[in-house]
Design a protein around this motif. Structure first.
Motif, PDB file in Angstrom:
ATOM      1  N   GLN A  17       0.852  -1.181   0.000  1.00  0.00           N
ATOM      2  CA  GLN A  17       0.000   0.000   0.000  1.00  0.00           C
ATOM      3  C   GLN A  17       0.884   1.226   0.000  1.00  0.00           C
ATOM      4  N   TYR A  18       0.460   2.247  -0.687  1.00  0.00           N
ATOM      5  CA  TYR A  18       1.214   3.487  -0.726  1.00  0.00           C
ATOM      6  C   TYR A  18       0.327   4.647  -0.281  1.00  0.00           C
ATOM      7  N   VAL A  19       0.840   5.522   0.539  1.00  0.00           N
ATOM      8  CA  VAL A  19       0.165   6.755   0.907  1.00  0.00           C
ATOM      9  C   VAL A  19       1.158   7.883   0.679  1.00  0.00           C
ATOM     10  N   ARG A  20       0.762   8.891  -0.081  1.00  0.00           N
ATOM     11  CA  ARG A  20       1.642  10.012  -0.392  1.00  0.00           C
ATOM     12  C   ARG A  20       3.002   9.533  -0.899  1.00  0.00           C
ATOM     13  N   GLY A  21       3.003   8.494  -1.724  1.00  0.00           N
ATOM     14  CA  GLY A  21       4.234   7.998  -2.312  1.00  0.00           C
ATOM     15  C   GLY A  21       5.104   7.177  -1.385  1.00  0.00           C
ATOM     16  N   GLN A  22       4.640   6.903  -0.168  1.00  0.00           N
ATOM     17  CA  GLN A  22       5.436   6.134   0.785  1.00  0.00           C
ATOM     18  C   GLN A  22       4.815   4.755   0.994  1.00  0.00           C
ATOM     19  N   ASN A  23       5.660   3.761   0.982  1.00  0.00           N
ATOM     20  CA  ASN A  23       5.222   2.405   1.230  1.00  0.00           C
ATOM     21  C   ASN A  23       4.865   2.278   2.706  1.00  0.00           C
ATOM     22  N   ILE A  24       3.630   1.849   3.027  1.00  0.00           N
ATOM     23  CA  ILE A  24       3.241   1.746   4.436  1.00  0.00           C
ATOM     24  C   ILE A  24       3.057   0.303   4.904  1.00  0.00           C
ATOM     25  N   VAL A  25       2.850  -0.647   3.987  1.00  0.00           N
ATOM     26  CA  VAL A  25       2.717  -2.060   4.329  1.00  0.00           C
ATOM     27  C   VAL A  25       3.349  -2.864   3.197  1.00  0.00           C
ATOM     28  N   ASN A  26       4.160  -3.878   3.536  1.00  0.00           N
ATOM     29  CA  ASN A  26       4.796  -4.676   2.491  1.00  0.00           C
ATOM     30  C   ASN A  26       5.026  -6.105   2.968  1.00  0.00           C
ATOM     31  N   PHE A  27       4.510  -7.049   2.235  1.00  0.00           N
ATOM     32  CA  PHE A  27       4.748  -8.469   2.473  1.00  0.00           C
ATOM     33  C   PHE A  27       5.420  -9.040   1.234  1.00  0.00           C
ATOM     34  N   SER A  28       6.552  -9.708   1.400  1.00  0.00           N
ATOM     35  CA  SER A  28       7.196 -10.338   0.248  1.00  0.00           C
ATOM     36  C   SER A  28       6.845 -11.818   0.152  1.00  0.00           C
ATOM     37  N   PHE A  29       6.466 -12.459   1.251  1.00  0.00           N
ATOM     38  CA  PHE A  29       6.128 -13.883   1.300  1.00  0.00           C
ATOM     39  C   PHE A  29       7.261 -14.747   0.747  1.00  0.00           C
ATOM     40  N   ASP A  30       8.490 -14.328   0.957  1.00  0.00           N
ATOM     41  CA  ASP A  30       9.656 -14.969   0.351  1.00  0.00           C
ATOM     42  C   ASP A  30      10.373 -15.939   1.297  1.00  0.00           C
ATOM     43  N   GLU A  31       9.698 -16.393   2.359  1.00  0.00           N
ATOM     44  CA  GLU A  31      10.316 -17.337   3.288  1.00  0.00           C
ATOM     45  C   GLU A  31      10.369 -18.732   2.652  1.00  0.00           C
ATOM     46  N   SER A  32      11.113 -19.629   3.261  1.00  0.00           N
ATOM     47  CA  SER A  32      11.209 -21.009   2.779  1.00  0.00           C
ATOM     48  C   SER A  32       9.894 -21.745   2.978  1.00  0.00           C
ATOM     49  N   SER A  33       9.634 -22.764   2.153  1.00  0.00           N
ATOM     50  CA  SER A  33       8.432 -23.588   2.308  1.00  0.00           C
ATOM     51  C   SER A  33       8.382 -24.187   3.704  1.00  0.00           C
ATOM     52  N   GLY A  34       7.179 -24.278   4.255  1.00  0.00           N
ATOM     53  CA  GLY A  34       6.985 -24.855   5.577  1.00  0.00           C
ATOM     54  C   GLY A  34       7.115 -23.872   6.718  1.00  0.00           C
ATOM     55  N   VAL A  35       7.683 -22.682   6.470  1.00  0.00           N
ATOM     56  CA  VAL A  35       7.800 -21.675   7.521  1.00  0.00           C
ATOM     57  C   VAL A  35       6.391 -21.206   7.875  1.00  0.00           C
ATOM     58  N   PRO A  36       5.974 -21.293   9.153  1.00  0.00           N
ATOM     59  CA  PRO A  36       4.584 -21.037   9.527  1.00  0.00           C
ATOM     60  C   PRO A  36       4.228 -19.568   9.777  1.00  0.00           C
ATOM     61  N   ALA A  37       5.079 -18.635   9.357  1.00  0.00           N
ATOM     62  CA  ALA A  37       4.791 -17.211   9.557  1.00  0.00           C
ATOM     63  C   ALA A  37       5.456 -16.406   8.455  1.00  0.00           C
ATOM     64  N   THR A  38       4.963 -15.184   8.262  1.00  0.00           N
ATOM     65  CA  THR A  38       5.593 -14.241   7.350  1.00  0.00           C
ATOM     66  C   THR A  38       5.709 -12.917   8.090  1.00  0.00           C
ATOM     67  N   THR A  39       6.680 -12.102   7.717  1.00  0.00           N
ATOM     68  CA  THR A  39       6.920 -10.853   8.418  1.00  0.00           C
ATOM     69  C   THR A  39       6.613  -9.670   7.524  1.00  0.00           C
ATOM     70  N   GLU A  40       5.836  -8.725   8.063  1.00  0.00           N
ATOM     71  CA  GLU A  40       5.595  -7.469   7.358  1.00  0.00           C
ATOM     72  C   GLU A  40       6.901  -6.703   7.466  1.00  0.00           C
ATOM     73  N   SER A  41       7.500  -6.361   6.328  1.00  0.00           N
ATOM     74  CA  SER A  41       8.893  -5.905   6.333  1.00  0.00           C
ATOM     75  C   SER A  41       9.121  -4.511   6.902  1.00  0.00           C
ATOM     76  N   LEU A  42       8.143  -3.634   6.919  1.00  0.00           N
ATOM     77  CA  LEU A  42       8.359  -2.281   7.437  1.00  0.00           C
ATOM     78  C   LEU A  42       8.232  -2.215   8.957  1.00  0.00           C
ATOM     79  N   SER A  43       7.265  -2.934   9.515  1.00  0.00           N
ATOM     80  CA  SER A  43       7.049  -2.898  10.962  1.00  0.00           C
ATOM     81  C   SER A  43       7.791  -4.017  11.689  1.00  0.00           C
ATOM     82  N   GLY A  44       8.123  -5.083  10.958  1.00  0.00           N
ATOM     83  CA  GLY A  44       8.738  -6.243  11.588  1.00  0.00           C
ATOM     84  C   GLY A  44       7.744  -7.147  12.298  1.00  0.00           C
ATOM     85  N   VAL A  45       6.446  -6.886  12.159  1.00  0.00           N
ATOM     86  CA  VAL A  45       5.411  -7.690  12.811  1.00  0.00           C
ATOM     87  C   VAL A  45       5.305  -9.041  12.099  1.00  0.00           C
TER      88      VAL A  45
END
Length: 146
Positions: A17-45
């Motif tokens: 999502q972008y607001v005023r040209g700034q990325n505010i939420v980003n998920f890459s979903f680039d973890e290895s198979s079987g990993v049971p979580a993904t991390t939102e890259s800007l907040s680290g959540v």
């Protein structure tokens, strides 16, 4: 205000999502198979991946790996606050479908009874975007099918 932020995808490579040209939420979903979580890259959540078969699958994506969502058995759910949007916003997601479900399937959903957004695919392949402005719900549906 915190709301339950739920993401359902057929096959998702990225959500941004972008607001005023700034990325505010980003998920890459680039973890290895079987990993049971993904991390939102800007907040680290960390977002737990819910999967009916307890085996979240990654496949080759446009860039790196992608998390395979089938529209009903895999999803993310987490208390997460997206910063308030007071102007324009762009939502970007990559997905590919193998089939459509019998009911509308959300690609992105963060909606409560009076605010939020939902981007979904209906059973015949039309894209549906639902959003709220000043307590009024709007629904847009594409004329063409995917």
């Amino acid at each position: 205000m915190k709301r339950l932020c739920t993401f359902f995808f057929f096959l998702s490579l990225m959500f941004v999502q972008y607001v005023r040209g700034q990325n505010i939420v980003n998920f890459s979903f680039d973890e290895s198979s079987g990993v049971p979580a993904t991390t939102e890259s800007l907040s680290g959540v960390s977002f737990p991946i819910k999967n009916n078969f307890n085996k979240p699958e990654r496949i080759e994506g446009v860039k790196g790996l992608a998390l395979l969502f089938d529209g009903w058995s895999t999803w993310l759910a987490q208390d997460f606050t997206i910063p308030a949007v007071d102007r324009s916003m762009t939502i970007e997601c990559w997905f590919a479908t193998e089939s459509f479900t019998a009911a509308n399937s959300a690609i992105i959903s963060q909606e409560d009874p009076a605010s939020g957004i939902t981007l979904e695919i209906e059973p015949y392949g039309k894209v549906v975007f639902i959003f709220w402005i000043d307590q009024t719900r709007y629904v847009m549906v594409t004329e063409k099918m995917l």
